[in-house]
Design an enzyme around this catalytic site. Structure first.
Site, PDB file in Angstrom:
ATOM      1  CD  GLU A   1      -3.249  -1.114   1.599  1.00  0.00           C
ATOM      2  OE1 GLU A   1      -2.327  -0.355   2.905  1.00  0.00           O
ATOM      3  OE2 GLU A   1      -3.195  -1.858   1.943  1.00  0.00           O
TER       4      GLU A   1
ATOM      5  CE  LYS B   1     -10.589  -3.221   3.514  1.00  0.00           C
ATOM      6  NZ  LYS B   1      -9.724  -4.943   4.636  1.00  0.00           N
TER       7      LYS B   1
END
EC number: 4.2.1.11
Length: 451
Positions: free
Chosen positions: A205, A360
């Site tokens: 990330e 999400k």
């Protein structure tokens, strides 16, 4: 009414070089939308299924040709002719075609890409941005970014068992200023790591994945217990914030953590610091109550404002205790616990097991269900944090979604890797489009806390 004319899916690659699904949609009056499905590394047991081919001779079994075929041969023929602006009907049709609770027949990766591409095509036809199409005149709040600058757990080959250590520029006056603060702090952190001759390579990330070799003279259990890798990471963040010229705390930059504790929870119902156990060849585990006490200690010693998945997804009793203990001053976020599923979010609200939900899109699989999850969360007085996945693409849908529903917070990686920066750049575009109407709440985004 503008009917869907064509839908086409293909296999592409995500930020890890792993296959994912891309879908394009065309409408009869010239609307066009394209969406790409993300993919997670640490996943909750109740997430919608990410359909993979399982052919070990191709992409190590991670191909998505089955999901692509399902879109092109099963979903597309059923959606052709449906009004592109009728998102509920589009999503309901796909849910009916699949017919399973967790989308195990057609795959959530294909279904989600279609759902988002249809919404984008509808917005395109109306010639308005996606955030305005979804949120209307109320869509004007820019989210506080939750930037993952130190990676551990499943996201990096580092010494840290907790998965993410993040900075949140709550004291900034605008989104663009918040990003500047974050970038400068990220660079300050890099400088600190270099000065300690630590690794400045980044994880999935975009955050750093240090080994902390410099922090320990001995690699024995007592040394790690005296000062845990999590505390070393938190000390580094505080130092980086100061080095960048900002205040650690409510007037400047605060810290968030994603413990991803489901990855640490074993059959003995204890939380095992597996990376430390590997280094020391000794067991180090905590009971649920001990883990709660450990997290409380961290909160008391550091400017932490948010903890995600502090306990395992099956430890509902522990989550309720954690929320009772520190939920008035720290955001307790359920990710694996809820998997963006209204059914589990409702259960969490009833049990008072958290005060925030991580959103999400691919955990649930359609835009309509995602909106339902956000709405349910906000009605309970909880916050909703829109999130990326560790496997991403250049798709920026979540940026528009965060603004459309005024979630006030977004979690989408660090200040590196173009798949992460794309979302921040999209938010900068939106801020520019909104002009004087743009709102950045900063600390007020945490309306679920007693500040």
């Amino acid at each position: 009414m503008s009917r869907i004319e064509r839908i086409f899916a293909r296999e592409i690659l995500d930020s890890r070089g792993t296959p994912t699904v891309e879908v394009e949609v065309w409408t009869e009056f010239g609307g066009y939308g394209c969406a790409k499905a993300p993919s997670g590394a640490s996943t909750g047991v109740n997430e919608a299924l990410e359909l993979r081919d399982g052919d070990k001779a191709r992409y190590n079994g991670k191909g998505v040709l089955k999901a692509v075929k399902n879109v092109n041969e099963i979903i597309a023929p059923e959606l052709i002719g449906i009004d592109a602006l009728d998102q509920l009907t589009v999503d309901r049709k796909m849910l009916d075609l699949d017919g399973t609770e967790f989308k195990t027949k057609l795959g959530a990766n294909g279904i989600l890409a279609v759902s988002l591409a249809v919404a984008k095509a509808a917005a395109s036809e109306l010639d308005i941005p996606l955030y305005k199409y979804l949120g209307g005149v109320q869509a004007k709040k820019l989210p506080v970014p939750m930037l993952n600058v130190i990676n551990g757990g499943e996201h990096a080959d580092s010494a840290i068992d907790f998965q993410e250590f993040m900075i949140m520029p709550v004291g900034a006056k605008s989104f663009s200023e918040a990003l500047r603060w974050s970038s400068e702090t990220f660079q300050a952190l890099k400088s600190l790591l270099k000065s300690k001759k630590d690794i400045t390579a980044v994880g999935d990330e975009g955050g750093f994945a240090p080994n902390f070799e410099w922090a320990y003279e001995k690699h024995d259990l007592e040394s790690f217990k005296k000062k845990t890798p999590a505390e070393i990471a938190l000390d580094l963040l505080v130092d980086a914030i100061k080095k960048a010229g900002y205040k650690p705390g409510k007037d400047g930059i605060m810290i968030a953590m994603d413990c991803a504790s489901s990855e640490l929870y074993l059959e003995d119902k204890k939380y095992h610091f597996k990376k430390i156990e590997k280094v020391t060849n000794q067991e180090w585990s905590l009971t649920s109550d001990e883990m709660i006490s450990y997290l409380e200690k961290l909160v008391n010693n550091y400017p932490i404002i948010s903890i995600e998945d502090g306990l395992a997804e099956t430890d509902w009793e522990g989550f309720t205790k954690l929320t009772q203990k520190i939920g008035d001053k720290v955001q307790i976020v359920g990710d694996d616990l809820f998997t963006t599923n209204p059914k589990f979010i409702k259960q969490g609200i009833n049990k008072k097991a958290a005060n925030s939900t991580l959103i999400k899109l691919n955990q649930i699989g359609t835009l309509s269900e995602t909106v339902e999850a956000i709405t349910m969360t906000q009605k309970a007085g909880w916050t909703a944090v829109v999130s990326h996945r560790s496997g991403e693409t250049e798709d920026t849908t979540i940026a528009d979604l965060a603004v459309a529903f005024n979630t006030g917070q977004i979690k989408t990686g660090s200040m590196s890797r173009s798949d992460r920066i794309a979302k921040y750049n999209r938010l900068l575009q939106i801020e520019s489009e909104l002009g004087q109407n743009a709102i950045y709440d900063g600390l007020e985004a945490f309306y679920n806390l007693n500040k």
